[in-house]
Design an enzyme around this catalytic site. Structure first.
Site, PDB file in Angstrom:
ATOM      1  N   PRO A 134      40.383 -20.178  54.925  1.00  0.00           N
ATOM      2  CA  PRO A 134      39.118 -19.576  54.494  1.00  0.00           C
ATOM      3  C   PRO A 134      38.203 -19.350  55.692  1.00  0.00           C
ATOM      4  CG  PRO A 134      39.235 -21.888  53.832  1.00  0.00           C
ATOM      5  CD  PRO A 134      40.575 -21.525  54.379  1.00  0.00           C
ATOM      6  N   THR A 178      34.591 -18.047  56.891  1.00  0.00           N
ATOM      7  CA  THR A 178      33.244 -17.691  56.449  1.00  0.00           C
ATOM      8  C   THR A 178      32.829 -16.366  57.063  1.00  0.00           C
ATOM      9  OG1 THR A 178      32.734 -20.038  56.360  1.00  0.00           O
ATOM     10  CG2 THR A 178      30.888 -18.536  56.274  1.00  0.00           C
ATOM     11  N   GLY A 206      44.809 -25.243  64.353  1.00  0.00           N
ATOM     12  CA  GLY A 206      44.143 -25.251  65.650  1.00  0.00           C
ATOM     13  C   GLY A 206      44.951 -24.609  66.753  1.00  0.00           C
ATOM     14  N   ASP A 207      44.348 -23.634  67.434  1.00  0.00           N
ATOM     15  CA  ASP A 207      44.896 -23.032  68.664  1.00  0.00           C
ATOM     16  C   ASP A 207      46.207 -22.290  68.453  1.00  0.00           C
ATOM     17  OD1 ASP A 207      42.746 -24.257  69.751  1.00  0.00           O
ATOM     18  OD2 ASP A 207      43.844 -25.728  70.937  1.00  0.00           O
ATOM     19  N   ALA A 262      43.471 -19.961  61.478  1.00  0.00           N
ATOM     20  CA  ALA A 262      42.084 -20.021  61.037  1.00  0.00           C
ATOM     21  C   ALA A 262      41.139 -19.398  62.034  1.00  0.00           C
ATOM     22  CB  ALA A 262      41.725 -21.481  60.748  1.00  0.00           C
ATOM     23  N   ARG A 263      39.901 -19.990  62.144  1.00  0.00           N
ATOM     24  CA  ARG A 263      38.821 -19.321  62.831  1.00  0.00           C
ATOM     25  C   ARG A 263      38.345 -20.058  64.071  1.00  0.00           C
ATOM     26  NH1 ARG A 263      34.118 -17.719  60.389  1.00  0.00           N
ATOM     27  NH2 ARG A 263      33.427 -17.682  62.505  1.00  0.00           N
ATOM     28  N   CYS A 309      33.676 -28.668  57.448  1.00  0.00           N
ATOM     29  CA  CYS A 309      32.595 -27.801  57.937  1.00  0.00           C
ATOM     30  C   CYS A 309      31.674 -28.600  58.866  1.00  0.00           C
ATOM     31  CB  CYS A 309      31.801 -27.233  56.770  1.00  0.00           C
ATOM     32  SG  CYS A 309      30.515 -26.077  57.285  1.00  0.00           S
ATOM     33  N   LYS A 340      40.737 -30.154  53.111  1.00  0.00           N
ATOM     34  CA  LYS A 340      40.762 -29.769  54.523  1.00  0.00           C
ATOM     35  C   LYS A 340      39.804 -30.675  55.287  1.00  0.00           C
ATOM     36  CE  LYS A 340      40.566 -25.779  57.621  1.00  0.00           C
ATOM     37  NZ  LYS A 340      39.555 -26.135  58.625  1.00  0.00           N
ATOM     38  N   GLN A 369      37.953 -22.295  48.056  1.00  0.00           N
ATOM     39  CA  GLN A 369      37.471 -23.489  48.738  1.00  0.00           C
ATOM     40  C   GLN A 369      36.041 -23.792  48.305  1.00  0.00           C
ATOM     41  OE1 GLN A 369      36.298 -23.738  53.047  1.00  0.00           O
ATOM     42  NE2 GLN A 369      38.123 -25.007  53.214  1.00  0.00           N
TER      43      GLN A 369
END
Length: 626
Positions: A283, A285, A470-471, A492-493, A368, A407, A337
């Site tokens: 997810p 944002t 991650g990464d 992800a972000r 978050c 998460k 989520q």
């Protein structure tokens, strides 16, 4: 990792873009000559050392007073954090005269507001002030055979006939008739029930009564926990009486009771989440909207998840928050989520979604890091509030018919990892899966993710699946991650952001190759995004500008991609900021710009000129400059 012939300075980079790509060959020849001169000079020093040598005198002392230079030289601070005072572009900012929806929706001119309506009802008056059309073809008309926006469509000439009549392609429209393309919309009836607090949260209130009956939820843990699949179910025929024996007041019912009403769903009867080894788009944002998820789905994402939704806003019936739950029909494995800090709101929200929308799983955001969420006790703060965390997981699991996932991050503080202590308890509380982001809250998205620690947590979590996050920016990164023993990877972000920098990453992972994607192919991806955006947000002025806004948000990440053909060493590392470079053509150079004005120029190539009062500021300060 760049060949010298592509590198340039900031001034030359923007001069090239201002010139519109002209004199490209002359500049290349000039750069080649300069490179030959540099190579021919014997014992040439690196640029940084050469500059330092020029600043020093022959005796090695500084030519000027060092203290005065430090005072004169302004301090350069790295731009960090969010642009919290971003200008909000509302519909009336770029369209003063709007047509009443009763006219566009073909209601025969009958407006419920009558003379109090603040919109126009005269089509001729509206068309006189309407901005020029943006193109010859309307994507809604070409795809579905009908454009519901009629005269307000910014591509109206494609489907407007004599007398401004909205034309229809009957054969094409019939193919889509009765098909539900986007699910999980908020109906007016449900919105009224939520706003007037008329929605019944029967299961959630039953759990919360048991929670408050025990002190802090610990005494009532046995009564609220779902029974084990192997244990015999006693008293199924007299479950109404057994509820009264447990202390909960009997609930008045209408009509006969069925087994479905009185029998609790056991864990073994719940729908299983079989996503081990699949590619999971996290997810995201702001940028993880439905059109972007369609792009990722097309490139091979297996599992998609909606943007983080705040449970209190969903319970209040806010349309903007419910829009985050929408699901396109191409998303075959889809979850939502939720973010919240308290068991009552989270449990009620879980029951609400369980009864009203179609999802395959529900995820709790305990990762978050932003202050707004953390200070209210949500996000990462739940990792330090174990009692509330347990009550939330147990409560949501008791009211959901679909799997519940969580998460988390490694911890709150940078060097104090606590995930390995929490994961076994999350498994005990009833969660079906955990996703671990290999950074702490204090790290946010800086430094490298700790995959050694993720591997340790994966062993602890077994047999519960654990996805690592991650990464991940190349198929080599994905392969190394899977060798760590995780059940799958979430893309992800992270800043920079894997899926946002290169959504074709899913294809690279599945085909095990580096894709040297051309600028024209990347531009076609942006075209598809704008078409999906016009389908989702509308082809009127409001929809066009909303599509433009989300396109610009995406471009603030997309500009960090370094084309594979320009790299000397593969792959690109996720925390590497590219230097100024000239691409292989003008479009590739334009897409590499981190200047907001150049992003707006790209949006104008796709969606026409911006309104006169248009302004845009990216969400993160580090993303761009003017």
């Amino acid at each position: 990792p760049f060949p010298r012939r592509f590198l340039t300075s900031k001034e030359q980079f923007h001069a090239y873009l201002r010139a519109g790509g002209e004199e490209e060959e002359e500049k290349e020849e000039k750069e080649e000559k300069e490179e030959e001169e540099q190579l021919s000079s014997a014992q040439s020093e690196p640029p940084a050392k050469r500059v330092k040598a020029e600043e020093l005198g022959q005796d090695g002392e500084s030519q000027g007073d060092a203290g005065e230079e430090e005072k004169e030289r302004p301090e350069k601070k790295r731009a960090r954090g969010q642009n919290k005072s971003r200008p909000c572009m509302k519909p009336n900012s770029y369209e003063q005269s709007r047509l009443c929806p009763s006219v566009t929706q073909g209601c025969g001119g009958q407006c419920h507001f009558g003379p109090r309506c603040r919109f126009l009802h005269d089509v001729s008056e509206y068309l006189a002030a309407k901005p020029a059309d943006l193109g010859q073809r309307c994507v809604l008309f070409d795809t579905f055979g009908r454009c519901p926006y009629g005269v307000t469509c910014r591509f109206g000439r494609a489907h407007l006939g004599d007398g401004h009549q909205n034309l229809t392609n009957a054969a094409l429209a019939q193919q889509w008739e009765g098909k539900l393309l986007v699910r999980n919309s908020l109906s007016k009836e449900l919105q009224q029930q939520l706003r007037k607090r008329k929605f019944s949260f029967q299961k959630a209130e039953e759990f919360l009564r048991g929670l408050h009956g025990g002190k802090g939820g610990k005494a009532s843990r046995g009564s609220t926990e779902v029974s084990n699949c192997t244990a015999p179910q006693e008293g199924l025929g007299d479950s109404a009486n057994s509820q009264g024996a447990e202390g909960a007041p009997s609930i008045p019912t209408l009509g006969p009771l069925t087994d479905e009403d009185v029998t609790k769903l056991r864990p073994c009867e719940k729908k299983k989440l079989e996503i081990q080894g699949k590619l999971y788009l996290a997810p995201l944002t702001t940028c993880g909207n439905l059109p972007f998820r369609r792009i990722c789905k097309r490139f091979g994402a297996d599992v998609t998840c909606g943007e983080m939704a705040v449970c209190t806003n969903l319970l209040q019936g806010q349309s903007s928050e419910w829009a985050l739950l929408k699901r396109h029909h191409t998303e075959d494995i889809f979850g939502v989520q939720l973010e919240g800090a308290f068991p009552d709101t989270m449990t009620k929200c879980a029951e609400l979604l369980n009864r009203t929308i179609d999802v395959d799983f529900v995820d709790i955001n305990v990762g978050c890091p932003i202050d707004l969420v953390y200070k209210k006790g949500g996000g990462c703060a739940l990792m330090t509030r174990s009692n509330k965390f347990e009550q939330i997981v147990r409560g949501m699991n008791s009211v959901l018919d679909v799997p519940l996932t969580v998460k988390i991050r490694t911890g709150v503080q940078e060097k104090v990892n606590v995930a390995h202590k929490i994961i076994p308890r999350i498994r005990e509380w009833g969660a079906s899966m955990v996703t671990l982001h290999g950074r702490s809250r204090e790290q946010r998205y800086t430094r490298s993710a700790d995959w050694e620690y993720i591997a340790e947590c994966a062993r602890i979590a077994s047999p519960m699946p654990l996805f690592g996050n991650g990464d991940i920016l190349s198929y080599e990164d994905a392969n190394q991650a899977m060798q760590m023993g995780v059940s799958g990877i979430m893309i992800a972000r992270q800043v920079p952001v894997g899926a946002l920098i290169k959504p074709w990453l899913f294809t690279e992972i599945k085909e095990q190759r580096h894709w040297d994607i051309s600028s024209s192919e990347r531009f076609d991806i942006l075209k598809d995004f704008t078409n999906y955006g016009l389908e989702h947000w509308g082809s009127d002025t409001q929809g066009v500008e909303k599509t433009r806004k989300f396109l610009l948000e995406w471009l603030s990440f997309l500009c960090r991609y370094i084309p594979v053909g320009l790299l000397e060493h593969l792959p690109q590392r996720i925390n590497e900021r590219p230097p100024y470079y000239l691409g292989r053509d003008y479009l590739e150079t334009l897409m590499a710009s981190q200047n907001v004005d150049d992003w707006i120029k790209i949006s104008e190539l796709l969606l026409g000129p911006v309104p006169p009062s248009f302004t845009f500021l990216p969400k993160h300060k580090a993303n761009s400059y003017r």
